[in-house]
Design a protein around this motif. Structure first.
Motif, PDB file in Angstrom:
ATOM      1  N   ASP A  97     -33.831  55.828 -55.962  1.00 43.32           N
ATOM      2  CA  ASP A  97     -32.643  55.073 -55.573  1.00 43.32           C
ATOM      3  C   ASP A  97     -31.415  55.982 -55.445  1.00 43.32           C
ATOM      4  N   ALA A 100     -31.782  57.654 -52.026  1.00 40.22           N
ATOM      5  CA  ALA A 100     -31.618  56.722 -50.897  1.00 40.22           C
ATOM      6  C   ALA A 100     -30.355  55.892 -50.985  1.00 40.22           C
ATOM      7  N   LEU A 103     -28.534  54.713 -47.907  1.00 36.54           N
ATOM      8  CA  LEU A 103     -29.258  53.719 -47.124  1.00 36.54           C
ATOM      9  C   LEU A 103     -28.980  52.310 -47.639  1.00 36.54           C
ATOM     10  N   LYS A 104     -28.776  52.197 -48.970  1.00 29.79           N
ATOM     11  CA  LYS A 104     -28.411  50.903 -49.538  1.00 29.79           C
ATOM     12  C   LYS A 104     -27.063  50.446 -48.987  1.00 29.79           C
ATOM     13  N   ARG A 113     -35.918  51.778 -48.110  1.00 27.81           N
ATOM     14  CA  ARG A 113     -35.172  52.923 -48.664  1.00 27.81           C
ATOM     15  C   ARG A 113     -36.124  53.875 -49.375  1.00 27.81           C
TER      16      ARG A 113
END
Length: 258
Positions: A97, A100, A103-104, A113
């Motif tokens: 997370d 990525a 991307l969130k 993601r």
């Protein structure tokens, strides 16, 4: 066309406490080609991080201009990924997370993601650590997360501000080798700030040596020693002597001006 064009750039900061202006960077001209690996080398306080921040768009030049890919830099952009001295990860997010995260912000669903992040996690050698949190990783591993996060943005340029400075000698050497491997694979343009002569010569295909503040480009030369580089070779040590001679000359100039 140059990937990065720095033209007559100066940067002045106003010191409110002392009511005076401080010239940090003075008339820098530097052209960086596509897929180049340029090390900005200079003593602490010489303005090399300030110059990097202007390429990133975090700071604006007082005079002059900076272009990336032919477009004038006015603000931060996705065409420039930045890796800081500290990886600035979010401690409540796991590796996948963190990598990525942007991307969130763009609204990509979690599964998508993680799928996009995986190839970059693999690239930086963190396969198997996707669900680990920053507190569970070493300093070098956290820097790998920061590098993967920057690469996921698919930037034209990666800007790195002494990212290995806080690492121990063995981990630093491993990270330097890993960064060269990644650069040779993805062939992006890298601008890497360091105050270590050895690090600049291990990493760079070009070395730009800056003066003491106000920072100017004192020397700029290509360094095409084959990789992996033998730090005991005559060519490596010839380049090291060249740079150390410049550093000694700068120190002598500073003493005379004091």
């Amino acid at each position: 066309m140059a990937e990065i064009a720095i033209r007559n750039v100066t940067k002045t900061f106003h010191d409110r406490a002392r009511a005076r202006d401080i010239l940090a960077v003075d008339t820098v001209n530097l052209t960086i080609a596509d897929h180049d690996f340029v090390c900005l080398l200079g003593p602490s306080g010489c303005g090399k991080s300030t110059l990097l921040n202007m390429i990133a768009g975090f700071e604006k030049p007082s005079t002059g201009s900076i272009e990336v890919g032919g477009a004038r830099v006015e603000r931060p952009g996705a065409d420039r990924g930045v890796v800081f001295q500290q990886p600035t990860l979010m401690p409540w997010l796991d590796v996948a997370d963190n990598v990525a995260f942007h991307l969130k912000l763009k609204g990509v669903r979690r599964r998508g993601r993680r799928e996009q992040a995986q190839s970059f996690i693999d690239l930086v050698g963190l396969t198997g650590f996707e669900r680990h949190f920053p507190s569970e990783l070493s300093g070098g591993m956290n820097q790998r997360v920061g590098i993967a996060r920057a690469l996921l943005m698919n930037p034209r340029v990666i800007l790195m501000d002494e990212p290995f400075a806080a690492l121990d000698a063995q981990t630093k050497m491993e990270m330097q080798e890993e960064l060269v491997r990644i650069w040779e694979r993805i062939r992006c343009t890298i601008v890497f700030v360091t105050h270590s002569v050895d690090e600049a010569l291990v990493l760079g295909s070009r070395i730009a040596v800056m003066t003491r503040r106000p920072g100017r480009i004192r020397d700029d030369f290509a360094f095409d020693l084959p990789r992996p580089r033998d730090v005991t070779s005559p060519a490596f040590n010839d380049a090291k002597r060249r740079i150390l001679s410049l550093i000694r000359d700068e120190a002598a100039t500073a003493r005379r001006a004091a």
